[in-house]
Design a protein around this motif. Structure first.
Motif, short mmCIF file in Angstrom:
data_model
loop_
_atom_site.label_atom_id
_atom_site.label_comp_id
_atom_site.label_asym_id
_atom_site.label_seq_id
_atom_site.Cartn_x
_atom_site.Cartn_y
_atom_site.Cartn_z
N VAL A 120 0.85 -1.20 0.00
CA VAL A 120 0.00 0.00 0.00
C VAL A 120 0.88 1.25 0.00
O VAL A 120 1.98 1.25 0.55
CB VAL A 120 -0.95 0.05 1.23
CG1 VAL A 120 -2.00 -1.03 1.14
CG2 VAL A 120 -0.16 -0.04 2.53
N SER A 121 0.36 2.30 -0.63
CA SER A 121 0.94 3.63 -0.47
C SER A 121 0.25 4.26 0.73
O SER A 121 -0.96 4.12 0.89
CB SER A 121 0.69 4.48 -1.71
OG SER A 121 1.18 3.87 -2.87
N SER A 122 1.01 4.98 1.55
CA SER A 122 0.39 5.55 2.74
C SER A 122 0.89 6.97 3.00
O SER A 122 2.06 7.30 2.77
CB SER A 122 0.66 4.68 3.98
OG SER A 122 2.06 4.61 4.25
N GLY A 123 -0.04 7.80 3.48
CA GLY A 123 0.28 9.12 3.99
C GLY A 123 -0.17 9.16 5.44
O GLY A 123 -1.30 8.79 5.76
N TYR A 124 0.72 9.56 6.35
CA TYR A 124 0.47 9.47 7.79
C TYR A 124 0.46 10.89 8.36
O TYR A 124 1.46 11.61 8.27
CB TYR A 124 1.58 8.62 8.42
CG TYR A 124 1.42 8.28 9.88
CD1 TYR A 124 0.18 8.23 10.49
CD2 TYR A 124 2.55 8.00 10.64
CE1 TYR A 124 0.06 7.90 11.84
CE2 TYR A 124 2.45 7.66 11.99
CZ TYR A 124 1.20 7.62 12.58
OH TYR A 124 1.10 7.30 13.91
N PHE A 125 -0.67 11.30 8.94
CA PHE A 125 -0.89 12.66 9.40
C PHE A 125 -1.21 12.69 10.89
O PHE A 125 -1.95 11.83 11.39
CB PHE A 125 -2.06 13.30 8.65
CG PHE A 125 -1.92 13.29 7.16
CD1 PHE A 125 -1.48 14.42 6.48
CD2 PHE A 125 -2.24 12.16 6.42
CE1 PHE A 125 -1.35 14.43 5.10
CE2 PHE A 125 -2.11 12.15 5.04
CZ PHE A 125 -1.67 13.28 4.37
N GLY A 126 -0.68 13.68 11.58
CA GLY A 126 -1.01 13.87 12.98
C GLY A 126 -2.38 14.51 13.15
O GLY A 126 -3.02 14.93 12.17
N ALA A 127 -2.85 14.58 14.38
CA ALA A 127 -4.17 15.16 14.66
C ALA A 127 -4.23 16.63 14.27
O ALA A 127 -5.31 17.19 14.06
CB ALA A 127 -4.51 15.00 16.15
N ASN A 128 -3.07 17.26 14.14
CA ASN A 128 -3.03 18.66 13.70
C ASN A 128 -2.97 18.81 12.19
O ASN A 128 -2.87 19.91 11.66
CB ASN A 128 -1.81 19.37 14.33
CG ASN A 128 -0.49 18.72 13.93
OD1 ASN A 128 -0.46 17.74 13.17
ND2 ASN A 128 0.60 19.26 14.44
N GLY A 129 -3.01 17.67 11.47
CA GLY A 129 -3.01 17.70 10.01
C GLY A 129 -1.64 17.69 9.38
O GLY A 129 -1.53 17.60 8.15
N GLN A 130 -0.58 17.75 10.19
CA GLN A 130 0.78 17.75 9.65
C GLN A 130 1.26 16.32 9.41
O GLN A 130 0.97 15.41 10.19
CB GLN A 130 1.74 18.46 10.60
CG GLN A 130 1.42 19.92 10.82
CD GLN A 130 1.51 20.73 9.55
OE1 GLN A 130 2.51 20.66 8.84
NE2 GLN A 130 0.47 21.51 9.25
N ARG A 131 2.02 16.11 8.32
CA ARG A 131 2.58 14.79 8.05
C ARG A 131 3.56 14.39 9.15
O ARG A 131 4.40 15.18 9.57
CB ARG A 131 3.30 14.78 6.71
CG ARG A 131 2.40 14.35 5.54
CD ARG A 131 3.19 14.33 4.25
NE ARG A 131 2.43 13.69 3.18
CZ ARG A 131 1.44 14.26 2.54
NH1 ARG A 131 1.08 15.50 2.84
NH2 ARG A 131 0.78 13.61 1.58
N LEU A 132 3.45 13.14 9.57
CA LEU A 132 4.34 12.62 10.60
C LEU A 132 5.58 11.97 10.01
O LEU A 132 6.55 11.71 10.73
CB LEU A 132 3.59 11.62 11.48
CG LEU A 132 2.40 12.21 12.26
CD1 LEU A 132 1.70 11.12 13.06
CD2 LEU A 132 2.87 13.33 13.18
N ARG A 133 5.54 11.66 8.72
CA ARG A 133 6.70 11.10 8.03
C ARG A 133 6.47 11.24 6.53
O ARG A 133 5.39 11.59 6.08
CB ARG A 133 6.90 9.63 8.39
CG ARG A 133 5.70 8.74 8.07
CD ARG A 133 6.15 7.35 7.71
NE ARG A 133 5.09 6.38 7.62
CZ ARG A 133 4.24 6.26 6.61
NH1 ARG A 133 4.27 7.11 5.61
NH2 ARG A 133 3.33 5.30 6.60
N GLU A 134 7.48 10.91 5.76
CA GLU A 134 7.35 10.91 4.30
C GLU A 134 6.38 9.81 3.86
O GLU A 134 6.31 8.74 4.48
CB GLU A 134 8.71 10.67 3.64
CG GLU A 134 9.67 11.84 3.77
CD GLU A 134 9.24 13.02 2.93
OE1 GLU A 134 8.92 12.84 1.74
OE2 GLU A 134 9.21 14.14 3.47
#
Length: 229
Positions: A120-134
């Motif tokens: 899978v391709s994944s985008g991981y975001f914090g509760a504030n909407g900012q990416r937590l990693r690439e």
């Protein structure tokens, strides 16, 4: 009026929006490819609103990740319309669009798209909407080992992996069903925000966001394909 084009996956769509609100849209599932379906869908949408490309305020296109050929079709049409009309072009990450409706949920969000080869391709975001990693491509089991909880999973890639995710993480996660229309609406909203802020992409240099290079024509890489400024 903004025209949005999404050919990231077999679930494709086009939409017209005024002031960020969708006024007309068309979605379809492509059994083969989008080449024969996209331009008729765009023409039908514009004709229905009695518009030409020059009446648009901007054009938005989903960058992916997604299928190599599918993304090229959407990108080519979007670039052609932008160049012919002289209107600004805004490219939007498909993972951003999948995550956008849930970024105000108070939970961290992981958006998934099927990458083939049981990955899978994944985008991981914090509760504030900012990416937590690439953003990255990996097997679902590897992904679950590196994300935290509580967590909301969303995106088209959840369809094949929802049961596995729930079995592994139990009540620590919420897995929401995928909606092609919701992704199209989110792409439109994100593009509207960019264009309203005076941000756009160079139609001559903008490239799809593959995450993994196509298997034809050279060694496989998992790095990001550079986009135009």
């Amino acid at each position: 009026m903004i025209l949005t084009i999404d050919t990231s996956t077999r679930n494709a769509g086009v939409a017209l929006a005024r002031d960020g609100q969708v006024v007309a849209a068309r979605s379809w599932w492509s059994a083969v490819n989008h080449t024969a379906e996209l331009m008729p869908a765009v023409a039908h949408l514009l004709e229905g609103e009695r518009l030409s490309a020059k009446d648009l305020d901007g054009i938005a296109v989903a960058l992916g990740p997604g299928g190599f050929s599918a993304l090229r079709v959407g990108m080519s049409v979007a670039k052609g319309l932008a160049m012919a009309s002289g209107r600004p072009l805004a490219g939007i990450s498909t993972l951003d669009a999948e995550a956008q409706p849930y970024l105000q949920s108070g939970l961290s969000v992981c958006a998934l798209l099927d990458a083939g080869r049981t990955e899978v391709s994944s985008g991981y975001f914090g509760a504030n909407g900012q990416r937590l990693r690439e953003d990255r491509i990996c097997p679902p089991a590897e992904l679950l080992d590196e994300v935290g909880a509580p967590l909301l999973f969303c995106g088209e890639g959840t369809s094949a992996h929802a049961e596995f995710i729930r079995d592994r993480m139990g009540d620590q996660v919420l897995v929401v069903g995928h909606s092609p229309a919701a992704r199209l609406w989110a792409l439109t909203a994100l593009a509207h925000d960019r264009l309203e802020a005076g941000e756009s992409d160079d139609a001559a240099t903008l490239q799809p966001y593959y995450l993994r290079m196509p298997s034809i024509g050279g060694p496989k890489r998992r790095d990001r394909v550079r986009q135009g400024a």
